[in-house]
Design a protein around this motif. Sequence first.
Motif, mmCIF file in Angstrom:
data_model
loop_
_atom_site.group_PDB
_atom_site.id
_atom_site.type_symbol
_atom_site.label_atom_id
_atom_site.label_comp_id
_atom_site.label_asym_id
_atom_site.label_seq_id
_atom_site.Cartn_x
_atom_site.Cartn_y
_atom_site.Cartn_z
ATOM 1 N N PRO A 131 -3.089 -18.213 2.224
ATOM 2 C CA PRO A 131 -4.111 -19.418 1.519
ATOM 3 C C PRO A 131 -5.407 -18.775 0.911
ATOM 4 C CG PRO A 131 -4.443 -19.335 3.942
ATOM 5 C CD PRO A 131 -3.499 -18.371 3.677
ATOM 6 N N LEU A 132 -5.893 -17.425 0.971
ATOM 7 C CA LEU A 132 -7.051 -16.775 0.378
ATOM 8 C C LEU A 132 -6.577 -16.001 -0.803
ATOM 9 C CD1 LEU A 132 -8.602 -15.566 3.688
ATOM 10 C CD2 LEU A 132 -9.154 -17.423 2.380
ATOM 11 N N ALA A 133 -5.265 -15.983 -1.339
ATOM 12 C CA ALA A 133 -4.962 -15.293 -2.550
ATOM 13 C C ALA A 133 -5.674 -15.923 -3.630
ATOM 14 C CB ALA A 133 -3.500 -15.230 -2.568
ATOM 15 N N ARG A 134 -6.025 -15.211 -4.645
ATOM 16 C CA ARG A 134 -6.615 -15.799 -5.792
ATOM 17 C C ARG A 134 -5.643 -15.862 -6.817
ATOM 18 N NH1 ARG A 134 -12.133 -12.392 -6.472
ATOM 19 N NH2 ARG A 134 -13.026 -14.374 -6.968
ATOM 20 N N LYS A 135 -4.197 -15.805 -6.657
ATOM 21 C CA LYS A 135 -3.534 -15.892 -7.690
ATOM 22 C C LYS A 135 -2.582 -17.402 -7.475
ATOM 23 C CE LYS A 135 -0.599 -12.719 -5.062
ATOM 24 N NZ LYS A 135 0.076 -11.574 -4.823
ATOM 25 N N SER A 136 -1.901 -17.454 -8.578
ATOM 26 C CA SER A 136 -1.277 -19.101 -8.477
ATOM 27 C C SER A 136 -0.116 -19.076 -7.327
ATOM 28 C CB SER A 136 -0.908 -19.577 -9.701
ATOM 29 O OG SER A 136 0.108 -18.686 -10.328
ATOM 30 N N ASN A 137 0.363 -17.978 -7.444
ATOM 31 C CA ASN A 137 1.792 -17.841 -6.337
ATOM 32 C C ASN A 137 0.972 -17.151 -5.213
ATOM 33 O OD1 ASN A 137 3.973 -17.351 -4.604
ATOM 34 N ND2 ASN A 137 4.940 -16.005 -5.930
ATOM 35 N N LYS A 138 0.884 -18.186 -4.064
ATOM 36 C CA LYS A 138 0.175 -17.604 -2.839
ATOM 37 C C LYS A 138 1.110 -16.952 -1.708
ATOM 38 C CE LYS A 138 -3.630 -20.691 -3.515
ATOM 39 N NZ LYS A 138 -4.790 -19.579 -3.630
ATOM 40 N N CYS A 139 2.027 -16.611 -2.189
ATOM 41 C CA CYS A 139 3.207 -15.850 -1.160
ATOM 42 C C CYS A 139 3.186 -14.319 -1.396
ATOM 43 C CB CYS A 139 4.524 -16.327 -1.333
ATOM 44 S SG CYS A 139 4.617 -18.130 -0.663
ATOM 45 N N ASP A 140 3.242 -13.593 -0.589
ATOM 46 C CA ASP A 140 3.134 -12.082 -0.572
ATOM 47 C C ASP A 140 3.811 -11.375 0.286
ATOM 48 O OD1 ASP A 140 2.374 -9.706 -1.726
ATOM 49 O OD2 ASP A 140 0.242 -10.044 -1.749
ATOM 50 N N GLN A 141 3.899 -10.047 0.281
ATOM 51 C CA GLN A 141 4.692 -9.317 1.476
ATOM 52 C C GLN A 141 3.814 -9.207 2.827
ATOM 53 O OE1 GLN A 141 7.351 -7.958 1.054
ATOM 54 N NE2 GLN A 141 7.674 -8.503 -1.013
ATOM 55 N N PRO A 142 4.512 -9.335 3.974
ATOM 56 C CA PRO A 142 3.645 -9.380 5.065
ATOM 57 C C PRO A 142 2.718 -8.379 5.537
ATOM 58 C CG PRO A 142 6.254 -9.474 5.547
ATOM 59 C CD PRO A 142 5.960 -9.176 4.120
ATOM 60 N N PHE A 143 2.756 -7.053 4.769
ATOM 61 C CA PHE A 143 2.009 -5.930 4.863
ATOM 62 C C PHE A 143 0.542 -6.372 4.083
ATOM 63 C CE2 PHE A 143 5.488 -4.769 2.392
ATOM 64 C CZ PHE A 143 4.902 -4.598 1.174
ATOM 65 N N LEU A 178 9.797 12.257 1.972
ATOM 66 C CA LEU A 178 9.014 11.124 2.656
ATOM 67 C C LEU A 178 10.026 9.894 3.440
ATOM 68 C CD1 LEU A 178 6.520 10.267 -0.454
ATOM 69 C CD2 LEU A 178 6.183 11.670 1.549
ATOM 70 N N HIS A 179 9.473 9.347 4.334
ATOM 71 C CA HIS A 179 10.251 8.200 4.821
ATOM 72 C C HIS A 179 9.628 6.918 4.486
ATOM 73 C CE1 HIS A 179 11.871 10.851 8.181
ATOM 74 N NE2 HIS A 179 12.405 11.307 7.271
ATOM 75 N N PHE A 180 10.454 5.762 4.443
ATOM 76 C CA PHE A 180 9.932 4.430 4.057
ATOM 77 C C PHE A 180 9.544 3.933 5.517
ATOM 78 C CE2 PHE A 180 10.632 -0.157 4.158
ATOM 79 C CZ PHE A 180 9.928 -0.363 2.871
ATOM 80 N N ASP A 181 8.065 3.306 5.170
ATOM 81 C CA ASP A 181 7.568 2.710 6.462
ATOM 82 C C ASP A 181 7.551 1.155 6.253
ATOM 83 O OD1 ASP A 181 5.718 1.429 8.304
ATOM 84 O OD2 ASP A 181 4.318 3.108 7.940
ATOM 85 N N GLU A 182 8.416 0.504 6.817
ATOM 86 C CA GLU A 182 8.434 -0.997 6.652
ATOM 87 C C GLU A 182 7.227 -1.814 6.826
ATOM 88 O OE1 GLU A 182 12.489 -3.732 7.385
ATOM 89 O OE2 GLU A 182 11.736 -2.430 8.640
ATOM 90 N N TYR A 183 6.308 -1.311 7.733
ATOM 91 C CA TYR A 183 4.984 -2.047 8.155
ATOM 92 C C TYR A 183 3.766 -1.867 6.935
ATOM 93 C CZ TYR A 183 7.292 -2.230 12.614
ATOM 94 O OH TYR A 183 8.268 -2.613 13.411
ATOM 95 N N GLN A 184 4.146 -0.791 5.917
ATOM 96 C CA GLN A 184 3.226 -0.632 5.082
ATOM 97 C C GLN A 184 3.886 -0.927 3.687
ATOM 98 O OE1 GLN A 184 0.488 2.880 5.239
ATOM 99 N NE2 GLN A 184 1.819 3.571 7.091
ATOM 100 N N GLY A 185 5.148 -0.915 3.846
ATOM 101 C CA GLY A 185 6.102 -1.259 2.480
ATOM 102 C C GLY A 185 5.921 -0.083 1.507
ATOM 103 N N ILE A 186 5.512 1.318 1.962
ATOM 104 C CA ILE A 186 5.485 2.372 1.252
ATOM 105 C C ILE A 186 6.250 3.509 1.784
ATOM 106 C CG2 ILE A 186 3.489 1.357 -0.263
ATOM 107 C CD1 ILE A 186 1.949 3.535 1.813
ATOM 108 N N CYS A 187 6.525 4.599 1.021
ATOM 109 C CA CYS A 187 7.011 5.672 1.366
ATOM 110 C C CYS A 187 5.798 6.797 1.869
ATOM 111 C CB CYS A 187 8.102 6.407 0.429
ATOM 112 S SG CYS A 187 9.270 5.611 -0.272
ATOM 113 N N VAL A 188 6.023 7.333 3.048
ATOM 114 C CA VAL A 188 5.015 7.802 3.711
ATOM 115 C C VAL A 188 5.446 9.095 4.303
ATOM 116 C CG1 VAL A 188 3.421 6.013 4.148
ATOM 117 C CG2 VAL A 188 4.996 6.887 5.770
ATOM 118 N N TRP A 189 4.710 10.198 4.697
ATOM 119 C CA TRP A 189 5.072 11.159 5.482
ATOM 120 C C TRP A 189 5.598 10.983 6.645
ATOM 121 C CZ3 TRP A 189 5.290 15.173 2.391
ATOM 122 C CH2 TRP A 189 4.153 15.556 1.341
ATOM 123 N N PRO A 190 6.899 11.721 7.017
ATOM 124 C CA PRO A 190 7.593 11.354 8.320
ATOM 125 C C PRO A 190 6.744 11.104 9.627
ATOM 126 C CG PRO A 190 8.762 12.896 6.964
ATOM 127 C CD PRO A 190 7.523 12.805 6.469
#
Length: 171
Positions: free
Chosen positions: A4-16, A70-82
């Motif tokens: 609800p605090l998003a400043r864009k018209s589509n207020k849906c975003d990734q969980p992280f 690198l490994h994928f980190d689902e909680y951050q949605g990015i690739c990070v060091w293992p």
Amino acid sequence: MFDPLARKSNKCDQPFNVDCGDRIELQPPKGNKNCPRKNGFFAHPDPSICHVFFNCIDGQHIESTCTPGLHFDEYQGICVWPDTAGRTGCGKMEAKLKDGFECPKDQQADNRGQVVAHPKFAHPEDCQKFYVCLNGVMPRELGCSVGEVYNDEEQKCDAPENVPGWFHEIS
């Protein structure tokens, strides 16, 4: 997730990217084998495959691969060091790289005498590559952008003409 605090018209975003506070309930998922939910970034369904992830859009997946090492980190949605991703079953971190590089046992100090937390070292054969020793012990091979070389004196990627001994003027 709805933000609800998003400043864009589509207020849906990734969980992280959304702080839901104490709102913890999610709609029931409408996913499939590679997309547990219709939209989002998800780890490969085989837990031993840690460098591949899926970007799901309306239930259709696009397979993506992390940069080598690198490994994928689902909680951050990015690739990070293992070690940051903390995933199990992916293989253990080695203190020696495939090319034989190991972090020196002696701690490196900067010009003020302070211990360098993540010391860097020039690659012996490729001027565009260098090594970083995370916490002084875990080696990682990194590289400079195209057109840059590693400047060992400055401890950073730099233009070739700024690196002593590298640039040679042709007469």
